[in-house]
Design an enzyme around this catalytic site. Structure first.
Site, PDB file in Angstrom:
ATOM      1  NE  ARG A  54      -4.064   2.835   1.201  1.00  0.00           N
ATOM      2  CZ  ARG A  54      -4.478   3.031   2.450  1.00  0.00           C
ATOM      3  NH1 ARG A  54      -4.629   4.243   2.894  1.00  0.00           N
ATOM      4  NH2 ARG A  54      -4.734   2.023   3.275  1.00  0.00           N
ATOM      5  CB  THR A  55      -6.374  -1.135  -4.139  1.00  0.00           C
ATOM      6  OG1 THR A  55      -5.075  -1.046  -3.553  1.00  0.00           O
ATOM      7  CG2 THR A  55      -6.265  -1.752  -5.521  1.00  0.00           C
ATOM      8  CG  HIS A 133      -0.772  -4.290  -5.080  1.00  0.00           C
ATOM      9  ND1 HIS A 133      -1.646  -3.834  -6.062  1.00  0.00           N
ATOM     10  CD2 HIS A 133      -1.190  -3.712  -3.910  1.00  0.00           C
ATOM     11  CE1 HIS A 133      -2.533  -3.031  -5.506  1.00  0.00           C
ATOM     12  NE2 HIS A 133      -2.276  -2.943  -4.201  1.00  0.00           N
TER      13      HIS A 133
END
Ligand code: NCD
Length: 315
Positions: A54-55, A133
């Site tokens: 995802r990131t 994060h």
């Protein structure tokens, strides 16, 4: 704020509202297929020393949608000169000469801060070991606003690996932006939230409760934030095996959750949310992942426009 290293830089409601507004605008523009290209001519470097789906993809997609371009390496520990013994600092010095912003994921806590010290361009912390994060927590907070319709007066259960979960650590700081938030910290004894985050909650007057019983917590909360047990941080496989299935949200447990609650997870999930939960309307984790695209577009737009190479103001 020239770099994005920690959510502690975002403890300002007005600034958060501005980022979220921008994310809304980008989402609408994306639906119409009409995104302006404010980052045309800019290059984003994605330097990932740890796996990501995802990131990295959402950052890359965000940059491309904004008209910019991307240079990228996954498994940077193998595919960059790190394998030859180059330091993170040297790699960053070089890559900052080739790009306008760098998204960095690294296994060591504090790596993004080290990178920021030597970089000529903004560093975005995409996860530094069991540290933080921050962009994930921003999209989490945005998701709470969207799903719940408010960021004040809600009760959140954070469940799973609170010791190593960096998304949890970043979200803890953002909770202080909420008036009347209450946190239920649900973890097996071996994976409790580190003291410094609890001290932070206390110092900001946020009520929190610790337990190792998910079932008893479900009826009390508006948001259930599940996390994966961070296998890669354990010293031994035996220790991981002992706690890996501490909590599993299945249909049976779901029945105990409030009707209007929101189920979140930064993903990837392993066993902690059964697939049978996915069709429940409270399951917001896939919408949450999609929100990441728009929040990251907002962040890149802000940082990219102010990047020193454009002669813009420093953040
Ligand atoms: C998280 C991470 O990398 O910390 N993943 C993500 O970015 N959505 C959560 C995790 O890996 O468990």
């Amino acid at each position: 704020m020239r770099h994005i290293l920690s959510t502690q830089q975002f403890l300002n409601r007005k600034e958060l509202a501005g980022i979220f507004k921008k994310a809304d605008v980008f989402e609408k523009a994306d639906r119409r297929g009409e995104i302006a290209k404010p980052l045309r001519g800019k290059i984003l470097a994605c330097l990932f020393y740890e796996p990501s789906t995802r990131t990295r993809f959402s950052f890359e997609s965000a940059m491309l949608k904004l008209g910019g371009q991307v240079i990228s390496t996954e498994s940077a520990g193998h595919f960059s000169s790190a394998i030859k013994g180059e330091t993170l600092e040297d790699s960053i010095r070089i890559i900052s000469g080739y790009s306008d912003m760098i998204v960095l994921r690294h296994h060591e806590p504090g790596a993004a801060e080290r990178a920021a010290r030597v970089s000529d361009v903004p560093i975005i912390n995409a996860g530094d070991g069991d540290g933080e994060h921050p962009t994930q927590a921003l999209l989490d907070f945005y998701t709470i606003q969207k799903e719940l319709g408010r960021v004040d007066n809600f009760k959140i259960a954070m469940a799973g690996d609170l010791l190593y979960g960096r998304t949890i650590h970043s979200l803890i700081y953002l909770l202080s932006m909420s008036r009347g938030a209450e946190a239920h910290l649900v973890a097996p004894p071996a994976l409790r939230l580190p003291e410094k985050y609890k001290d932070y909650l206390s110092s900001r007057g946020i009520n929190f409760f610790e337990s190792d019983n998910l079932e008893n917590t479900l009826a009390k909360v508006d948001v259930l934030y599940m996390t994966r047990v961070q296998k890669e941080r354990f010293a031994s496989a035996r220790l991981y095996e002992r706690v890996k299935d501490a909590f599993v949200l299945n249909k049976e447990l779901l029945a105990k959750l409030r009707q209007r609650a929101v189920i979140m997870h930064p993903l990837p999930r392993v066993n902690e949310i059964s697939q049978e939960v996915d069709s429940d309307k409270r399951a917001a984790y896939f919408r949450q992942a999609k929100n990441g695209l728009y929040v990251r577009m907002a962040l890149l737009d802000i940082l990219g426009k102010r990047s020193p190479k454009t002669g813009g103001k420093k953040l």
